[in-house]
Scaffold this motif. Structure first.
Motif, short mmCIF file in Angstrom:
data_model
loop_
_atom_site.label_atom_id
_atom_site.label_comp_id
_atom_site.label_asym_id
_atom_site.label_seq_id
_atom_site.Cartn_x
_atom_site.Cartn_y
_atom_site.Cartn_z
N THR A 132 0.82 -1.21 0.00
CA THR A 132 0.00 0.00 0.00
C THR A 132 0.86 1.27 0.00
N PRO A 133 1.78 1.42 0.98
CA PRO A 133 2.65 2.61 0.90
C PRO A 133 3.58 2.56 -0.30
N LEU A 134 4.00 1.37 -0.72
CA LEU A 134 4.91 1.27 -1.86
C LEU A 134 4.25 1.82 -3.12
N TYR A 135 2.98 1.52 -3.26
CA TYR A 135 2.21 2.00 -4.40
C TYR A 135 2.21 3.53 -4.42
N ARG A 136 1.97 4.14 -3.25
CA ARG A 136 2.01 5.60 -3.16
C ARG A 136 3.40 6.13 -3.48
N LEU A 137 4.41 5.46 -2.91
CA LEU A 137 5.80 5.87 -3.14
C LEU A 137 6.14 5.83 -4.63
N PHE A 138 5.70 4.77 -5.28
CA PHE A 138 5.98 4.63 -6.72
C PHE A 138 5.31 5.74 -7.52
N LEU A 139 4.10 6.11 -7.11
CA LEU A 139 3.43 7.22 -7.78
C LEU A 139 4.22 8.51 -7.61
N GLU A 140 4.68 8.76 -6.37
CA GLU A 140 5.45 9.97 -6.09
C GLU A 140 6.73 10.02 -6.90
#
Lengths: 267, 321
Positions: free
Chosen positions: A115-123
């Motif tokens: 879940t956080p990785l997905y956000r991180l990848f978007l950023e």
């Protein structure tokens, strides 16, 4: 004697799913529709493979897999060998905590971080890129490689680097010219195993790649099934094609394959 | 990493054991006798060699794992600012989120089957194969073959066996069971496929362990009149302790990671719900419920860490020996 019979029986059970997939894949759909799947063949053809290959865009997916797995394996072996070198050949206070830091990271279920990785990848702009899939595979597999390589390097005689040090070789030369060449057996084993694991990965690309045409072949299976509706012959041909690379690597490099796995277990 | 400030960059480790020597190196805790001076360049090289890989793992693995914990106490859709909601996500998961308890139950069943059925079978195969039987190499290759396939592919291959109209099982037996569609049977059907792969994996691990067992131990036991079963249970099995720990961890992790196979079969629905699937659905689905998904992830994290820590403690013991 009982052992022999047991083994032969289990081996048959073990091979049935694979042989069944191959058998199904070689039969024309029309014939199996008429006679049923459990029947003797009138004709065996590679037609299903041709259809699966073209209709499923398999070439594209295979290329994608290669473009991910090859750089990822090279990167993870290089990075983990440098870390393993420091952990194995020097005794700093942080060696053991750092080894655990690496090893434990590899044991987490992938979903725990997604879940956080997905956000991180978007950023970071890594979402929906092959670079992103390479990066996460490298990060995730690092722990296993550091663990195996540091065990291996620690077992190399100390005199090797000692002598080099006396000759005034710096840290990098000790690593690159002395320790790394001797680590080749472990690197070969890990390369084989890691290639298969990264090739086999389904999850990262499923979540972190949006466009179908960027998917590696294992994740693309998901789409194949939809494309091939209920034609089991095509499904079988697709499955055999996707299995082929790892099975071939396994048959050719079995020794490395098993060594890589047991190096991780036997310390 | 604060290694630059650390004045004693330690002595080079003494690793006096040859590659073939199975005894663990005893070098790491040795008191330092001298403090070699590293040049500035060497220091920087050492820091980069260990630091860059550590940084990558920190950024992409541990960072997100910690962030999961933080985010699990918030409500966040990824667009508007996150809102602290305390334990509300956990409360919702356990009270009004229907798939949670079935998923947890399925994960536990998965673990139990791998641990209590697949692992002993893998051990059994290893024991039989360890006895220099004719064709041993061939059998090893066969049993290990499924392990090189991805779990996604295993799911794919077994649909050919299980499919209701076209599958081998029903065509052969004439039964009408919908093996993968009936929520009462599909978990068990999938577990057969998962075990098919897992058993070979465990077999290889144990086989390597058994090869390392000193044969004189077995001979001594035989001289004392112990039968093969007794010899195994009393003499051989205890020496496999380190392997047992690895096998336990590998099995538990495989059990908790299970995802691909059910996702391929039916996206993890209708009897095949797993915690990993529920977490993923919060990202892949349109509803971006980051806090909620994170809370689910933390539950899985806590279960995993219990076993990972057990493993690390074991590792520490081996290091200290």
């Amino acid at each position: 004697m009982i052992g022999q019979i047991l083994l032969a029986a289990v081996a048959v059970v073990w091979l049935v799913p694979l042989l069944w997939a191959v058998y199904t894949s070689l039969r024309p759909y029309a014939e199996t529709a008429r006679k049923g799947y459990v029947s003797l063949p009138e004709r065996l053809t590679f037609d299903n493979y041709v259809t699966a290959w073209t209709q499923g865009d398999m070439l594209q997916y295979f290329v994608n897999s290669l473009l991910i797995a090859v750089p990822a394996v090279l990167a993870v072996l290089f990075l983990s060998s440098t870390a393993a070198f420091v952990l194995a050949r020097f005794s700093f206070w942080f060696n053991l905590p750092l080894l655990m830091f690496f090893t434990a990271a590899n044991l987490l279920p992938q979903q725990v971080i997604i879940t956080p990785l997905y956000r991180l990848f978007l950023e970071l702009g890594l979402y929906n890129t092959q670079l992103g899939i390479i990066v996460i595979n490298v990060a995730f597999q690092m722990g296993f490689c550091v663990f195996v390589l540091s065990n291996f390097m620690r077992a190399l005689p100390e005199e090797l680097t000692e002598a080099a040090r006396m000759d005034g070789a710096g840290v990098w030369r000790q690593y690159w010219q002395i320790v790394l060449p001797l680590t080749r057996p472990a690197l070969a084993a890990l390369a084989t195993l890691q290639f298969a694991w990264i090739y086999n990965d389904f999850f990262w690309a499923l979540v972190l790649v949006r466009d179908g045409d960027k998917m590696p072949v294992t994740s693309a299976l998901n789409n194949l099934q939809g494309n091939f509706f209920t034609d089991n012959n095509l499904v079988a041909a697709g499955a055999v094609l996707v299995a082929l690379p790892t099975v071939l690597i396994y048959l050719l490099l079995q020794k490395h394959f098993v060594a890589g796995l047991t190096m991780g277990a036997n310390k | 990493m604060s290694t630059t400030a650390d004045p004693d960059l330690g002595t080079p480790a003494r690793a006096g054991t040859a590659p073939t020597d199975p005894s663990p190196p005893t070098s790491r805790r040795r008191p330092r006798r001298r403090t070699p001076r590293y040049s500035r360049g060497d220091r920087l090289t050492l820091i980069a060699m260990a630091g860059i890989p550590a940084l990558i793992v920190l950024t992409f693995v541990w960072g997100p794992a910690l962030a999961s914990v933080g985010l699990s106490f918030t409500r966040w859709n990824g667009v508007t600012p996150a809102q602290f909601v305390g334990l509300a996500n956990y409360e919702q998961i356990t009270t009004i989120y229907p798939p949670f308890w079935p998923a947890l139950r399925h994960n536990l069943i998965w673990l139990a089957v791998l641990l209590l059925v697949a692992t002993p079978l893998g051990l059994l195969l290893a024991i039989v194969l360890d006895r220099e039987i004719r064709g041993s190499r061939f059998y090893q290759s066969v049993f290990y073959l499924p392990v090189v396939l991805s779990l996604a592919l295993v799911g794919f291959i077994w649909t050919l066996i299980y499919s209701p109209d076209q599958g081998l099982l029903n065509q052969l037996s004439g039964s009408q069971v919908n093996w993968l569609g009936d929520p009462d049977v599909n978990l068990w059907a999938v577990l057969v496929a998962a075990s098919w792969r897992h058993i070979g994996y465990i077999m290889v691990l144990y086989l390597a362990g058994l090869k390392g067992v000193d044969n004189s131990l077995r001979e001594a036991a035989a001289l004392d009149g112990a039968g093969p079963v007794q010899t195994f249970l009393r003499v051989v099995f205890p020496t496999l302790r380190p392997i047992n720990v690895v096998v336990l961890v590998v099995t538990v992790i495989e059990g908790l990671r299970a995802f691909d196979i059910v996702y391929i079969i039916n996206k993890g629905t209708n009897g095949l719900e797993l915690l990993s699937v529920l977490i993923t659905n919060n990202i892949v689905g349109e509803a971006s419920r980051i806090g909620f998904g994170s809370a689910l992830a933390v539950i899985l994290l806590v279960i995993s860490l219990a076993f990972i820590i057990t493993y690390l403690v074991q590792m520490l013991k081996t290091e200290d020996r």
